[in-house]
Every structure is written in structure tokens, then in C-alpha cells.
Design an enzyme around this catalytic site. Structure first.
Site, mmCIF file in Angstrom:
data_model
loop_
_atom_site.group_PDB
_atom_site.id
_atom_site.type_symbol
_atom_site.label_atom_id
_atom_site.label_comp_id
_atom_site.label_asym_id
_atom_site.label_seq_id
_atom_site.Cartn_x
_atom_site.Cartn_y
_atom_site.Cartn_z
ATOM 1 N N ASN A 15 43.179 34.972 39.793
ATOM 2 C CA ASN A 15 43.177 35.511 41.140
ATOM 3 C C ASN A 15 42.699 34.776 42.183
ATOM 4 O O ASN A 15 41.637 34.387 41.859
ATOM 5 C CB ASN A 15 42.635 36.821 40.939
ATOM 6 C CG ASN A 15 42.215 37.604 42.278
ATOM 7 O OD1 ASN A 15 42.772 37.079 43.375
ATOM 8 N ND2 ASN A 15 41.288 38.409 42.332
ATOM 9 N N TRP A 16 43.417 34.033 42.913
ATOM 10 C CA TRP A 16 43.131 32.991 43.925
ATOM 11 C C TRP A 16 42.240 33.531 44.869
ATOM 12 O O TRP A 16 41.645 32.770 46.007
ATOM 13 C CB TRP A 16 44.190 32.320 44.271
ATOM 14 C CG TRP A 16 44.648 31.053 43.300
ATOM 15 C CD1 TRP A 16 44.146 30.752 42.158
ATOM 16 C CD2 TRP A 16 45.435 30.191 43.706
ATOM 17 N NE1 TRP A 16 44.695 29.750 41.550
ATOM 18 C CE2 TRP A 16 45.470 29.183 42.503
ATOM 19 C CE3 TRP A 16 46.288 29.722 44.882
ATOM 20 C CZ2 TRP A 16 46.487 28.210 42.333
ATOM 21 C CZ3 TRP A 16 47.348 28.622 44.684
ATOM 22 C CH2 TRP A 16 47.234 28.026 43.593
ATOM 23 N N LYS A 17 42.449 34.924 45.399
ATOM 24 C CA LYS A 17 41.709 35.476 46.228
ATOM 25 C C LYS A 17 42.194 34.801 47.704
ATOM 26 O O LYS A 17 43.381 34.525 47.825
ATOM 27 C CB LYS A 17 40.106 35.617 46.203
ATOM 28 C CG LYS A 17 39.841 36.267 44.991
ATOM 29 C CD LYS A 17 38.400 36.353 44.602
ATOM 30 C CE LYS A 17 38.068 37.018 43.300
ATOM 31 N NZ LYS A 17 36.619 37.495 42.754
ATOM 32 N N HIS A 102 41.569 45.949 43.171
ATOM 33 C CA HIS A 102 40.385 44.996 43.054
ATOM 34 C C HIS A 102 39.278 45.438 43.708
ATOM 35 O O HIS A 102 39.080 46.002 44.852
ATOM 36 C CB HIS A 102 40.842 43.565 43.480
ATOM 37 C CG HIS A 102 39.876 42.644 43.129
ATOM 38 N ND1 HIS A 102 38.892 42.363 43.835
ATOM 39 C CD2 HIS A 102 39.953 41.857 41.997
ATOM 40 C CE1 HIS A 102 38.114 41.290 43.011
ATOM 41 N NE2 HIS A 102 38.746 41.073 42.137
ATOM 42 N N GLU A 104 37.032 44.143 45.395
ATOM 43 C CA GLU A 104 36.936 43.595 46.686
ATOM 44 C C GLU A 104 37.693 44.335 47.772
ATOM 45 O O GLU A 104 37.373 44.476 48.938
ATOM 46 C CB GLU A 104 37.186 42.095 46.766
ATOM 47 C CG GLU A 104 36.254 41.194 46.260
ATOM 48 C CD GLU A 104 36.579 40.032 45.672
ATOM 49 O OE1 GLU A 104 37.554 39.521 46.052
ATOM 50 O OE2 GLU A 104 35.558 39.382 44.826
ATOM 51 N N GLU A 172 36.643 45.247 35.189
ATOM 52 C CA GLU A 172 35.947 44.162 35.709
ATOM 53 C C GLU A 172 34.697 44.733 36.471
ATOM 54 O O GLU A 172 34.618 45.248 37.492
ATOM 55 C CB GLU A 172 36.685 43.567 37.058
ATOM 56 C CG GLU A 172 37.842 42.848 36.793
ATOM 57 C CD GLU A 172 38.361 41.648 37.816
ATOM 58 O OE1 GLU A 172 38.230 40.434 37.566
ATOM 59 O OE2 GLU A 172 38.585 42.319 39.117
ATOM 60 N N GLY A 178 32.264 37.275 40.900
ATOM 61 C CA GLY A 178 31.920 36.161 42.209
ATOM 62 C C GLY A 178 30.483 35.454 42.063
ATOM 63 O O GLY A 178 29.825 35.526 40.828
ATOM 64 N N SER A 220 33.331 36.450 36.253
ATOM 65 C CA SER A 220 32.665 35.251 35.755
ATOM 66 C C SER A 220 33.173 34.621 34.499
ATOM 67 O O SER A 220 32.668 34.190 33.982
ATOM 68 C CB SER A 220 31.215 35.586 35.517
ATOM 69 O OG SER A 220 30.696 35.925 37.136
ATOM 70 N N GLY A 241 38.723 34.522 38.453
ATOM 71 C CA GLY A 241 38.563 34.239 39.710
ATOM 72 C C GLY A 241 38.290 33.025 40.281
ATOM 73 O O GLY A 241 39.346 32.018 39.927
HETATM 74 P P1 PGA Z 1 35.454 35.654 39.302
HETATM 75 O O1 PGA Z 1 36.220 36.739 39.934
HETATM 76 O O2 PGA Z 1 35.982 35.099 38.168
HETATM 77 O O3 PGA Z 1 35.120 34.536 40.364
HETATM 78 O O4 PGA Z 1 34.021 36.334 39.002
HETATM 79 C C1 PGA Z 1 36.827 37.674 39.199
HETATM 80 C C2 PGA Z 1 37.712 38.653 39.923
HETATM 81 O O5 PGA Z 1 37.139 39.069 40.989
HETATM 82 O O6 PGA Z 1 38.940 38.985 39.571
#
Ligand code: PGA
Length: 260
Positions: A15-17, A102, A104, A172, A178, A220, A241
Site C-alpha cells: 500500500n503506497w498510500k 483502511h 487512515e 491491521e 505507520g 509496520s 506500507g
Molecule cells: P506501515 O503501513 O507498514 O507503514 O505501518 C501499513 C498500512 O497502513 O497498511
């Protein structure tokens, strides 16, 4: 060792966000990744870039083993929905998977009801839905399990049984996601949580259908802990992420999954 876990192929999703900052950079990362992972492997590999990079990346993905996904969708096919993107458009741009719910996006105000509509339209349109569920806080009395249960049941309400084969559940924990996170969950806890989730899926569908649904871990994930989650945690895959933007590291995570 869960015997049935072997029947589910592993899936590693990046997931590149809202990264990287330019199309040029996106092409660079995606190309290096495609080169590093090489040909078809038994592990499914998915990258979910920002919408705007999909069409260029589709060209590079042609003939490669990385599949494209998206990070969100709007639950209508077309029409007056300013700023939104439909499942049709995503499919047209080569996306086969779509992340829904997600944390976020939930933090931006996405409701369970909207998530449910997104899941339903994706499945109806033949796309695969990666449903994210996760608690904000962990507590030893297990109250957090009620959060997972609530999110899961509302997201999947009214989904026809035969469409469950196109669902992936990503657990998650929000506190593990994050840069400012406390760090990843433990494989042991993931394993317990995934049994809890699979139990709920069994109640919603049937044992056989529930056993075929991949339940993956996110939060993470790095090259250092990926193997633990896949092996000790018996995760069917990972949602990655930050580390998915580092082509070499993401390729290594895929190789780890392939070796198991
Ligand atoms: P992260 O994000 O690996 O940077 O903790 C994971 C995610 O939000 O899917």
C-alpha cells in the site's frame, strides 16, 4: 500447524498510500520491483499505488508478475460524484484488487455503512476486496475483539456467500501502523486474532468458504519481521506500507513468502 493454511496461496500487498511524490518516481520504484521479483511465483504480489499512477504502471506491469490494486473506490458506477473513482474505472486501469476500510480512511470519516457499500459493489463488479479491520487500542481483556467483530460484520453484511471467494481480510491494529507506531503486533497475537476472524467468517458463511479466505497481517511489516508473521503467525499474507516503497525490501519480503 494448521493443515488447511497450506491450501491458501500467500499474498503480499503493498500500500503506497500518498507516495511517491511524482509519476517518474512511481515508475522507477515499480520497475525496480518488477525486475527484482522476476517471474511468476506462487505468492501473489499486489501493489496499490495512488489512482493517478495506475495507467502508467499498467503498461509496465504487462507481462510481469505484479498485479495492480487501488487504495479506495466509490460505490457507484458513474455519475455526479465529484472527485471520486468508480470500480469500472479502476478495472479499466488494470486494478484487480481494491483496499477498503483502511484505518487512515476511517479516520477521515469513512463509515461502516459506506465501507459495506464499497465491498458490495467491488464484489459485484468482479474485483477483489481487501477489507481492513483493526482496533485503535489493544487491551488484555479482549474488548478490542468487539471492535474487530463490529467492523467485520458491518462491512460484510448482505454479501452473497459465493462472493466471499473474492475477499481478503487484513487485520491491521491501528496502533501498529505507520512511522509513529509502537511497532508491529506479535505473530502470536496475530494468530489468535486471525482465528477469531475466521470463526466469524465461518458463522457468516460456512467452514469451507471461511477456510479459503486469506487473513493477512498489516502494521509496520519489515524484512525483519515478515517471516515471523508468515511462519509463526501463520498469516496468509502481509499488507505492507512504508516498506513497499523500498523495491529491494519489498522484493525480499516476497522472496521470504515464496520460500515458506
Ligand atoms: P506501515 O503501513 O507498514 O507503514 O505501518 C501499513 C498500512 O497502513 O497498511
Amino acid at each position: 500447524m494448521a493443515k488447511e493454511a497450506k491450501t491458501r496461496n500467500r499474498i503480499i500487498i503493498g500500500n503506497w498510500k500518498m507516495n511517491p511524490v511524482s509519476q517518474k518516481e512511481a515508475i522507477k520504484v515499480f520497475s525496480s520491483l518488477a525486475d527484482a521479483v522476476g517471474k511468476k511465483t506462487k505468492t501473489a504480489k499486489v501493489i496499490c499505488p495512488p489512482f493517478v499512477y495506475l495507467s502508467e504502471l499498467k503498461k509496465i506491469a504487462k507481462g510481469k508478475s505484479i498485479i495492480l490494486g487501488a487504495q479506495d473506490v466509490y460505490p457507484e458506477i458513474y455519475g455526479a460524484y465529484t472527485g471520486e473513482v468508480s470500480p469500472f474505472m479502476l478495472r479499466d486501469l488494470g486494478a484487480q484488487y481494491v483496499i477498503v476500510g483502511h484505518s487512515e480512511r476511517r479516520a477521515m470519516g469513512e463509515t461502516d455503512e459506506l465501507i459495506n457499500r464499497k465491498i458490495k459493489i467491488l464484489l459485484k463488479e468482479g474485483l477483489k476486496a481487501i477489507l481492513c479491520v483493526g482496533e485503535a487500542d489493544y487491551d488484555e481483556t479482549g474488548a478490542y475483539l468487539e471492535v474487530i467483530k463490529g467492523q467485520l460484520l458491518s462491512a460484510l453484511a448482505g454479501v452473497p456467500r459465493k462472493q466471499f471467494e473474492n475477499i481478503i481480510i487484513a487485520h491491521e491494529p491501528v496502533w501498529a501502523i505507520g512511522q509513529n507506531a509502537k511497532g508491529a503486533d506479535t505473530p502470536e497475537r496475530f494468530q489468535h486474532n486471525s482465528i477469531f476472524i475466521r470463526r466469524l467468517l465461518t458463522e457468516l458463511t460456512s467452514k469451507n468458504i471461511a477456510l479459503a479466505i486469506p487473513i493477512i497481517y498489516g502494521g509496520s511489516v519489515t524484512i525483519k519481521n515478515a517471516e515471523m508473521f508468515l511462519r509463526a503467525g501463520e498469516a496468509d499474507g502481509l499488507l505492507v506500507g512504508r516498506e513497499s516503497l523500498l523495491a529491494d525490501n519489498f522484493a525480499e519480503i516476497i522472496k521470504i513468502a515464496d520460500r515458506l
